[in-house]
Design a protein around this motif. Structure first.
Motif, PDB file in Angstrom:
ATOM      1  N   GLY A 191       0.914  -1.370   0.014  1.00  0.00           N
ATOM      2  CA  GLY A 191       0.243   0.016  -0.002  1.00  0.00           C
ATOM      3  C   GLY A 191       0.762   1.402  -0.074  1.00  0.00           C
ATOM      4  O   GLY A 191       0.032   2.227   0.206  1.00  0.00           O
ATOM      5  N   ALA A 192       2.137   1.242  -0.161  1.00  0.00           N
ATOM      6  CA  ALA A 192       3.023   2.445   0.091  1.00  0.00           C
ATOM      7  C   ALA A 192       2.633   3.371  -1.063  1.00  0.00           C
ATOM      8  O   ALA A 192       2.074   2.647  -2.212  1.00  0.00           O
ATOM      9  N   VAL A 193       3.181   4.410  -0.967  1.00  0.00           N
ATOM     10  CA  VAL A 193       3.165   5.455  -1.990  1.00  0.00           C
ATOM     11  C   VAL A 193       4.383   5.714  -2.705  1.00  0.00           C
ATOM     12  O   VAL A 193       5.330   5.850  -1.995  1.00  0.00           O
ATOM     13  N   PHE A 194       4.253   5.891  -4.023  1.00  0.00           N
ATOM     14  CA  PHE A 194       5.691   6.153  -4.622  1.00  0.00           C
ATOM     15  C   PHE A 194       5.351   7.005  -5.840  1.00  0.00           C
ATOM     16  O   PHE A 194       4.544   6.887  -6.682  1.00  0.00           O
ATOM     17  N   PHE A 195       5.798   8.317  -6.007  1.00  0.00           N
ATOM     18  CA  PHE A 195       5.683   9.322  -7.110  1.00  0.00           C
ATOM     19  C   PHE A 195       6.959   9.335  -7.836  1.00  0.00           C
ATOM     20  O   PHE A 195       8.026   9.642  -7.385  1.00  0.00           O
ATOM     21  N   VAL A 196       6.615   9.252  -9.115  1.00  0.00           N
ATOM     22  CA  VAL A 196       7.664   9.356 -10.020  1.00  0.00           C
ATOM     23  C   VAL A 196       7.197  10.666 -10.989  1.00  0.00           C
ATOM     24  O   VAL A 196       6.105  10.650 -11.611  1.00  0.00           O
ATOM     25  N   ASN A 197       8.197  11.616 -10.979  1.00  0.00           N
ATOM     26  CA  ASN A 197       8.145  12.794 -11.889  1.00  0.00           C
ATOM     27  C   ASN A 197       8.937  12.675 -12.972  1.00  0.00           C
ATOM     28  O   ASN A 197      10.064  12.651 -12.731  1.00  0.00           O
ATOM     29  N   ILE A 198       8.280  12.709 -14.323  1.00  0.00           N
ATOM     30  CA  ILE A 198       9.123  12.491 -15.611  1.00  0.00           C
ATOM     31  C   ILE A 198       8.413  13.923 -16.259  1.00  0.00           C
ATOM     32  O   ILE A 198       7.423  13.873 -17.107  1.00  0.00           O
ATOM     33  N   PRO A 199       8.965  14.966 -16.114  1.00  0.00           N
ATOM     34  CA  PRO A 199       8.448  16.258 -17.028  1.00  0.00           C
ATOM     35  C   PRO A 199       8.847  15.946 -18.308  1.00  0.00           C
ATOM     36  O   PRO A 199       9.602  15.493 -18.955  1.00  0.00           O
ATOM     37  N   THR A 200       7.723  16.437 -19.245  1.00  0.00           N
ATOM     38  CA  THR A 200       7.891  16.315 -20.645  1.00  0.00           C
ATOM     39  C   THR A 200       7.636  17.522 -21.526  1.00  0.00           C
ATOM     40  O   THR A 200       7.966  17.679 -22.556  1.00  0.00           O
ATOM     41  N   GLU A 201       7.064  18.731 -20.806  1.00  0.00           N
ATOM     42  CA  GLU A 201       6.578  19.886 -21.205  1.00  0.00           C
ATOM     43  C   GLU A 201       8.180  20.485 -21.878  1.00  0.00           C
ATOM     44  O   GLU A 201       9.103  20.689 -20.957  1.00  0.00           O
ATOM     45  N   PRO A 202       8.127  20.845 -23.010  1.00  0.00           N
ATOM     46  CA  PRO A 202       9.642  21.230 -23.651  1.00  0.00           C
ATOM     47  C   PRO A 202      10.105  22.554 -22.752  1.00  0.00           C
ATOM     48  O   PRO A 202      11.649  22.335 -22.434  1.00  0.00           O
ATOM     49  N   LEU A 203       9.402  23.285 -22.390  1.00  0.00           N
ATOM     50  CA  LEU A 203       9.826  24.478 -21.675  1.00  0.00           C
ATOM     51  C   LEU A 203      10.758  24.162 -20.376  1.00  0.00           C
ATOM     52  O   LEU A 203      11.463  24.694 -19.973  1.00  0.00           O
ATOM     53  N   ASN A 204       9.971  23.164 -19.778  1.00  0.00           N
ATOM     54  CA  ASN A 204      10.544  22.801 -18.349  1.00  0.00           C
ATOM     55  C   ASN A 204      11.732  21.802 -18.639  1.00  0.00           C
ATOM     56  O   ASN A 204      12.815  22.021 -17.837  1.00  0.00           O
ATOM     57  N   ILE A 205      11.819  21.124 -19.745  1.00  0.00           N
ATOM     58  CA  ILE A 205      12.753  20.329 -20.088  1.00  0.00           C
ATOM     59  C   ILE A 205      14.130  21.312 -20.110  1.00  0.00           C
ATOM     60  O   ILE A 205      15.008  20.996 -19.867  1.00  0.00           O
ATOM     61  N   ASN A 206      13.919  22.233 -21.089  1.00  0.00           N
ATOM     62  CA  ASN A 206      14.869  22.999 -21.296  1.00  0.00           C
ATOM     63  C   ASN A 206      15.281  23.854 -20.083  1.00  0.00           C
ATOM     64  O   ASN A 206      16.785  24.179 -20.148  1.00  0.00           O
TER      65      ASN A 206
END
Length: 230
Positions: A191-206
Motif C-alpha cells: 500500500g506504499a506511495v511512490f511518486f515518479v516525476n517525469i517532466p515532458t513539457e519542452p519549456l520545463n525540460i529546457n
C-alpha cells in the motif's frame, strides 16, 4: 508535428539544482491527500521510511520531504522517521552528504535519521518492504549507460538524430524503466506511495537542461561555445 529545438538559457540556472517550484510544487496538494490516506492505516508503532532516488545534491527534494515529515508529525510525535537519499556516486556525493546533514539539523527532530546510499536506482537499493513513501524526480531522464550522439549533447524527441541512435536510446530507456519499477516494487511496503516525476513539457525540460549544462560549463567540462549550441 513541429520540431522542438532547445536553446541554452544561461540566465536560468539553479546552480544548486533547486527545481522544487518547477517540478514538485504543482503536485504537493494531491500527494498530501494520497499520503494522508496511507497514514490513516498506520499505527505508528514502527519506523516510517521515506526514500528519494536520484537525489543529486538534495535541493530538489528537501522542501517536499519536509512537508511529508510534517504530515507524519501531525499524527505521531513519537514514531521514528528515516529518510534515505540515493544518488550515483559519480555525482557530487559529498555535496549531498553535507546538504543532508544541514537538512536534518534544520528539522530539529531527534527521532529523524537521514541516510545517503550511493548506487544506481536502476538496481535494488533497499531491503524488501522498506518504503512507506518514495519519490523520484528527473532521474529517469538519464540513462543507465552512455549513448554517444553524433550531432547533439542530449536527446530530445523530435530532434534530428539517426535511426540507429533513436533505436538505441529508446531500447535502453525501456529497459531502464522496467528495472526501476521492478526494483522499487520489492522495496515498497504493501500500500506504499511512490511518486515518479517525469517532466515532458519542452519549456520545463529546457530549463532543467539549462541548469545542468550551465553547471558543466562552470566546471569547465564544456566550453562556452558548446553551451550556447545546446
Amino acid at each position: 508535428m513541429a520540431m522542438f529545438e532547445p536553446k541554452m538559457n544561461p540566465d536560468y540556472s539553479h546552480v544548486n539544482s533547486d527545481n522544487f517550484d518547477l517540478f514538485l510544487s504543482p503536485n504537493v496538494g494531491q500527494l498530501k491527500d494520497i499520503f494522508n490516506k496511507y497514514l490513516d492505516g498506520l499505527d505508528f508503532k514502527t519506523k516510517i521510511n521515506l526514500a528519494d532516488f536520484g537525489t543529486n545534491d538534495g535541493k530538489n527534494i528537501f522542501s517536499f520531504l519536509k512537508i511529508m515529515i510534517e504530515l507524519i508529525r501531525q499524527r505521531s510525535a513519537s514514531c521514528e522517521i528515516c529518510v534515505t537519499l540515493n544518488d550515483q556516486p559519480t555525482n557530487d556525493f559529498s555535496a549531498l552528504v553535507k546538504n543532508a546533514e544541514d537538512f536534518k539539523n534544520g528539522i530539529k527532530d531527534e527521532l529523524l535519521t537521514v541516510h545517503t546510499i550511493p548506487g544506481s536506482a536502476y538496481h535494488r537499493c533497499l531491503p524488501d518492504e522498506t518504503i512507506d513513501i518514495g519519490t523520484c524526480s528527473l532521474m529517469l531522464h538519464f540513462l543507465s549507460q552512455y549513448v554517444v550522439l553524433e550531432n547533439a549533447l542530449m536527446f530530445v524527441p523530435g530532434m534530428m538524430v539517426s535511426n540507429e541512435e533513436r533505436t538505441q536510446i529508446r531500447g535502453l530507456a525501456a529497459k531502464d524503466l522496467k528495472n526501476f519499477i521492478k526494483s522499487r516494487s520489492t522495496e515498497m511496503k504493501k500500500g506504499a506511495v511512490f511518486f515518479v516525476n517525469i517532466p515532458t513539457e519542452p519549456l520545463n525540460i529546457n530549463k532543467m537542461c539549462s541548469s545542468t549544462f550551465y553547471q558543466l560549463y562552470q566546471r569547465n567540462v564544456i566550453s562556452k561555445r558548446t553551451l550556447y549550441q545546446v
